[in-house]
Design a protein around this motif. Structure first.
Motif, PDB file in Angstrom:
ATOM      1  N   ARG A 272      -4.947  10.616  -2.309  1.00 43.49           N
ATOM      2  CA  ARG A 272      -5.649   9.877  -2.769  1.00 43.49           C
ATOM      3  C   ARG A 272      -5.464   9.393  -4.485  1.00 43.49           C
ATOM      4  NH1 ARG A 272      -7.949   8.262   1.376  1.00 43.49           N
ATOM      5  NH2 ARG A 272      -8.259   5.700   0.723  1.00 43.49           N
TER       6      ARG A 272
ATOM      7  N   PHE B 292       1.821   6.795   0.951  1.00 43.56           N
ATOM      8  CA  PHE B 292       1.381   8.120   1.090  1.00 43.56           C
ATOM      9  C   PHE B 292       2.051   7.986   3.031  1.00 43.56           C
ATOM     10  CE2 PHE B 292       1.093   8.997  -3.034  1.00 43.56           C
ATOM     11  CZ  PHE B 292       1.856  10.432  -2.883  1.00 43.56           C
ATOM     12  N   ILE B 293       2.684   8.822   3.808  1.00 42.15           N
ATOM     13  CA  ILE B 293       3.233   9.346   4.645  1.00 42.15           C
ATOM     14  C   ILE B 293       1.935  10.097   5.143  1.00 42.15           C
ATOM     15  CG2 ILE B 293       4.447   8.064   6.730  1.00 42.15           C
ATOM     16  CD1 ILE B 293       5.514   6.383   5.473  1.00 42.15           C
ATOM     17  N   ILE B 294       1.586  10.867   5.657  1.00 46.68           N
ATOM     18  CA  ILE B 294       1.279  12.403   6.639  1.00 46.68           C
ATOM     19  C   ILE B 294       1.181  12.279   7.549  1.00 46.68           C
ATOM     20  CG2 ILE B 294      -0.742  13.784   5.534  1.00 46.68           C
ATOM     21  CD1 ILE B 294       0.065  12.771   3.421  1.00 46.68           C
TER      22      ILE B 294
ATOM     23  N   ALA C  37      -8.740  11.028   5.465  1.00 46.81           N
ATOM     24  CA  ALA C  37      -9.262  10.759   4.836  1.00 46.81           C
ATOM     25  C   ALA C  37      -7.875   9.230   4.802  1.00 46.81           C
ATOM     26  CB  ALA C  37      -8.471  12.121   3.693  1.00 46.81           C
ATOM     27  N   THR C  38      -6.858   9.759   5.334  1.00 44.70           N
ATOM     28  CA  THR C  38      -6.012   8.619   5.700  1.00 44.70           C
ATOM     29  C   THR C  38      -7.392   7.049   5.677  1.00 44.70           C
ATOM     30  OG1 THR C  38      -5.922   7.895   8.321  1.00 44.70           O
ATOM     31  CG2 THR C  38      -4.734   9.881   7.076  1.00 44.70           C
ATOM     32  N   ASP C  39      -6.174   5.941   5.719  1.00 49.62           N
ATOM     33  CA  ASP C  39      -6.956   4.302   5.762  1.00 49.62           C
ATOM     34  C   ASP C  39      -6.059   3.977   6.618  1.00 49.62           C
ATOM     35  OD1 ASP C  39      -5.561   4.429   2.076  1.00 49.62           O
ATOM     36  OD2 ASP C  39      -7.794   4.021   3.225  1.00 49.62           O
ATOM     37  N   VAL C  40      -5.442   4.423   7.616  1.00 55.30           N
ATOM     38  CA  VAL C  40      -4.986   3.841   8.706  1.00 55.30           C
ATOM     39  C   VAL C  40      -3.922   5.236   9.437  1.00 55.30           C
ATOM     40  CG1 VAL C  40      -2.519   2.722   9.155  1.00 55.30           C
ATOM     41  CG2 VAL C  40      -4.640   1.269   8.722  1.00 55.30           C
ATOM     42  N   MET C  41      -4.086   5.276  10.586  1.00 57.06           N
ATOM     43  CA  MET C  41      -3.689   5.976  11.787  1.00 57.06           C
ATOM     44  C   MET C  41      -2.930   5.369  12.598  1.00 57.06           C
ATOM     45  SD  MET C  41      -5.406   9.521  12.087  1.00 57.06           S
ATOM     46  CE  MET C  41      -6.868   9.036  12.469  1.00 57.06           C
TER      47      MET C  41
ATOM     48  N   PHE D 204       3.905  -0.900   7.836  1.00 57.55           N
ATOM     49  CA  PHE D 204       3.018   0.647   6.789  1.00 57.55           C
ATOM     50  C   PHE D 204       2.543  -0.403   5.705  1.00 57.55           C
ATOM     51  CE2 PHE D 204       5.467   4.046   7.979  1.00 57.55           C
ATOM     52  CZ  PHE D 204       5.977   3.365   8.214  1.00 57.55           C
TER      53      PHE D 204
ATOM     54  N   GLU E 266      -0.904  -0.176   2.522  1.00 57.43           N
ATOM     55  CA  GLU E 266      -0.879  -0.170   1.238  1.00 57.43           C
ATOM     56  C   GLU E 266      -1.519   1.578   1.493  1.00 57.43           C
ATOM     57  OE1 GLU E 266      -1.167  -3.459  -2.035  1.00 57.43           O
ATOM     58  OE2 GLU E 266      -2.752  -2.008  -1.787  1.00 57.43           O
ATOM     59  N   GLY E 267      -1.487   2.288   0.288  1.00 54.46           N
ATOM     60  CA  GLY E 267      -2.516   3.634   0.487  1.00 54.46           C
ATOM     61  C   GLY E 267      -2.166   4.676   1.688  1.00 54.46           C
ATOM     62  N   VAL E 268      -2.534   5.403   2.282  1.00 55.55           N
ATOM     63  CA  VAL E 268      -2.232   6.455   2.875  1.00 55.55           C
ATOM     64  C   VAL E 268      -2.399   6.364   4.357  1.00 55.55           C
ATOM     65  CG1 VAL E 268      -2.951   9.179   3.543  1.00 55.55           C
ATOM     66  CG2 VAL E 268      -3.456   7.929   1.532  1.00 55.55           C
ATOM     67  N   THR E 269      -0.919   6.737   5.030  1.00 49.59           N
ATOM     68  CA  THR E 269      -0.967   6.478   6.422  1.00 49.59           C
ATOM     69  C   THR E 269      -0.925   7.353   7.410  1.00 49.59           C
ATOM     70  OG1 THR E 269       0.832   4.140   5.719  1.00 49.59           O
ATOM     71  CG2 THR E 269       0.167   4.983   8.202  1.00 49.59           C
ATOM     72  N   GLY E 270      -1.680   7.164   8.365  1.00 52.55           N
ATOM     73  CA  GLY E 270      -1.974   8.954   9.066  1.00 52.55           C
ATOM     74  C   GLY E 270      -0.246   8.534  10.118  1.00 52.55           C
ATOM     75  N   ILE E 271       0.181   9.309  10.624  1.00 46.31           N
ATOM     76  CA  ILE E 271       0.656   9.521  11.401  1.00 46.31           C
ATOM     77  C   ILE E 271       0.652  10.597  12.430  1.00 46.31           C
ATOM     78  CG2 ILE E 271       3.127   9.726  12.859  1.00 46.31           C
ATOM     79  CD1 ILE E 271       4.103   8.247  11.034  1.00 46.31           C
ATOM     80  N   VAL E 272       0.044  10.540  13.827  1.00 49.80           N
ATOM     81  CA  VAL E 272      -0.823  11.884  14.871  1.00 49.80           C
ATOM     82  C   VAL E 272      -0.733  11.927  15.962  1.00 49.80           C
ATOM     83  CG1 VAL E 272      -2.596  11.373  12.893  1.00 49.80           C
ATOM     84  CG2 VAL E 272      -2.984  10.267  15.446  1.00 49.80           C
TER      85      VAL E 272
END
Ligand SMILES: Nc1ncnc2c1ncn2[C@@H]1O[C@H](COP(=O)(O)OP(=O)(O)OP(=O)(O)O)[C@@H](O)[C@H]1O
Ligand SMILES: Nc1ncnc2c1ncn2[C@@H]1O[C@H](COP(=O)(O)OP(=O)(O)OP(=O)(O)O)[C@@H](O)[C@H]1O
Ligand SMILES: [Mg+2]
Ligand SMILES: [Mg+2]
Lengths: 165, 158, 158, 165
Positions: free
Chosen positions: C109, C117-119, C129-133, D22, D24-30
């Motif tokens: 973060r 960041f792509i997690i 803890a992500t902003d968008v999924m 995409f 800003e910030g943190v994007t999760g892929i689940v």
């Protein structure tokens, strides 16, 4: 051939003696990163006769002895004992339990005991032959092994098959 | 020795298909093939796995979780030939999603009637499937020294 | 070129110590050492990591989770020299316990102000803890074909 | 140099076109095992110019084209497009966005495009030089890489340092 207990002292992070009692069914081992869970698995491999330091995540065998911390001195010996019920009569039938013990001294000396009686490493590995347990057993599984089976490390695949045959 | 190996190989192959179908689904297919059948004692062994209607060209194309389940199916296939008195899994569940963790723990519960299972895990779902848990910890006042602690099941599976 | 490398190496080394201490604790120590300082352009680079009062002889003695955090500290140390516009992590959190997942996501973060960041993850704590999924799925009626779906945050982090 | 979108069609398990936006910030892929998350990461590596089939978990490059399922025929082409904001002026400043496109046909032919204009693979890799992204980037991290850094695969460790220097 049920496991009843595992006693670890001086092996890797076990600066104090630890005893684990095993029951039937599924036992979980939990705890934070680095607290000693995989070290317990290494202790079981080691007492069953593992000689490959790589399988014990160590460069040389001496590294498996508790090497001290900021607050504690290193120990001079590692000792692991594994006890199980003699239901398969691996030892003569008057024994209800079988305890396998392995010790390593920092001087490099090793000791092996069966029910407290000194023996050779060979006696221990012979005891477990044909039971499916021992070093390289298909019964002790970690993710690294999953990789080895699936990659073209063909020998690991053949070894598994031949061990079962 | 050749007959012995071929007989065992065939048995492992059948077990592999059975276990694979319970970890994936009944319609999934897999196989074990001797790449050089004329030479069974030397031949490399090929693993073919086709989960859920997919047609992967090699097992290397499969996902992390699919590979773990495939390798686990093979290890259980071998285990069924000669069940070891105990089996130890060290964080093998790490790549699995929730649905696959349930399949994994179900098959372990099934086999745990025959053998003891020792499962090292961080996963709460796996923990919920154990009979007993041991907690390992290190205390700040005595760092670097492993100790055993009682585990509060409710805290762990919260 | 030699000066250039040594200057960068020193910068990475300092970053490594800073990141390592935020992923472990302030009292932990680590170092990067050129095993052959006379020959910086050829010398192997040794990683020394001593978490929580332990004295591991090599990094190979560290646990799975400790190794992951150590390697991640090194990668971030390099990233800080020349921040890439985006970073992708594919299930790097799998070996981490809950406390370490929080440390991992906190540092992400922090850096996400500079980079995207792509997690990819299975872990609910990381997801929180992500902003968008984005959810990826395959439907039973059309197996083997990836589709994007809306993610119900409450269902995922239940 | 923010990423705005990724479009994938015919690449690995993407039998249908998929577009990811995409922010800003943190994007999760689940998603569940095997549904295509790592394939998305592979698509990004590939469009940035990855030539090593091993890094794409494939034996030959042709294997990255959607090869069909029980219910669908294989496709003849894989195409991936990655679009980002031209904030670093990698292209002349009249462009607000940069779109990199890569195509592979089953015949073996490849096409590369920058904002729709055909170019060579070299033009794409040159574009990203010095930004920290591209094949072998320290910014695309998986567990296998963690292993490589920590084991004595010394070249991977040196390579990382030299790439940053
Ligand atoms: N000979 C030794 N003396 C003292 N400590 C040691 C020794 N060998 C290993 N250790 C310590 O044991 C710790 C590793 O323990 P272990 O691998 O069992 O952790 P773990 O519980 O499996 O963690 P994870 O969940 O991350 O896999 C390391 O921090 C290491 O420094
Ligand atoms: N060329 C191709 N054509 C069709 N399907 C393919 C192709 N290449 C790979 N696949 C399929 O894609 C799937 C793997 O997807 P991926 O690795 O992205 O999964 P994942 O979501 O990362 O799963 P995990 O959580 O287990 O890591 C495999 O089942 C594989 O069969
Ligand atoms: Mg471990
Ligand atoms: Mg994956």
């Amino acid at each position: 051939m049920q496991l009843t207990r595992l006693e670890i002292k001086g092996f890797k992070s076990f600066g104090d003696k630890v005893t684990i009692h095993f029951g039937e069914g599924v036992t979980g081992i939990v705890g934070q990163n680095g607290c000693g869970k995989s070290n317990i698995v290494d202790a079981i491999r080691w007492v069953l006769g593992e000689q490959k330091t790589r399988a014990l995540r160590s460069d040389k065998m001496e590294n498996i002895i508790f090497n001290g911390t900021k607050k504690r001195k290193p120990l001079q010996m590692a000792e692991v004992s594994l006890t199980f019920q003699n239901t398969k009569n691996l030892l003569p039938t008057e024994y209800t339990e079988v305890t396998v013990t392995r010790r390593l001294y920092r001087s490099g000396e090793s000791e092996y005991l069966l029910n407290g009686v000194p023996c050779r490493l060979k006696d221990i590995t012979n005891l477990f032959m044909d039971t499916g347990i021992g070093p390289d057993s298909y019964a002790i599984i970690e993710l690294k092994m999953v990789d080895e089976i699936l990659n073209d490390k063909e020998n690991s695949r053949r070894n598994l098959f031949e061990e079962a045959a | 020795a050749r007959e012995n190996f071929l007989a065992t190989f065939e048995q492992i192959r059948l077990n592999f298909q059975k276990v694979f179908r319970s970890l994936f689904t009944e319609e999934d297919t897999c196989d074990l093939v001797l790449t050089d059948p004329e030479n069974p004692l030397e031949s490399p062994i090929e693993i073919i796995a086709k989960p859920k209607g997919k047609r992967p060209l090699t097992i290397n194309q499969l996902s992390g979780g699919e590979k773990t389940l495939t390798a686990t199916s093979l290890l259980f296939a071998i285990y069924l030939i000669k069940p070891a008195p105990f089996c130890i899994f060290d964080e093998v569940d790490a790549p699995l999603d929730d649905a696959n963790i349930d399949k994994f723990t179900n098959i372990i519960r099934e086999f745990s009637k025959e053998s003891q299972f020792i499962i090292v895990t961080h996963n709460k779902r796996t923990m919920a499937a154990t009979d007993v848990m041991y907690g390992v910890t290190m205390l700040p006042e005595d760092p670097g020294v492993s100790k055993l602690v009682a585990v509060d099941m409710r805290e762990m599976t919260a």
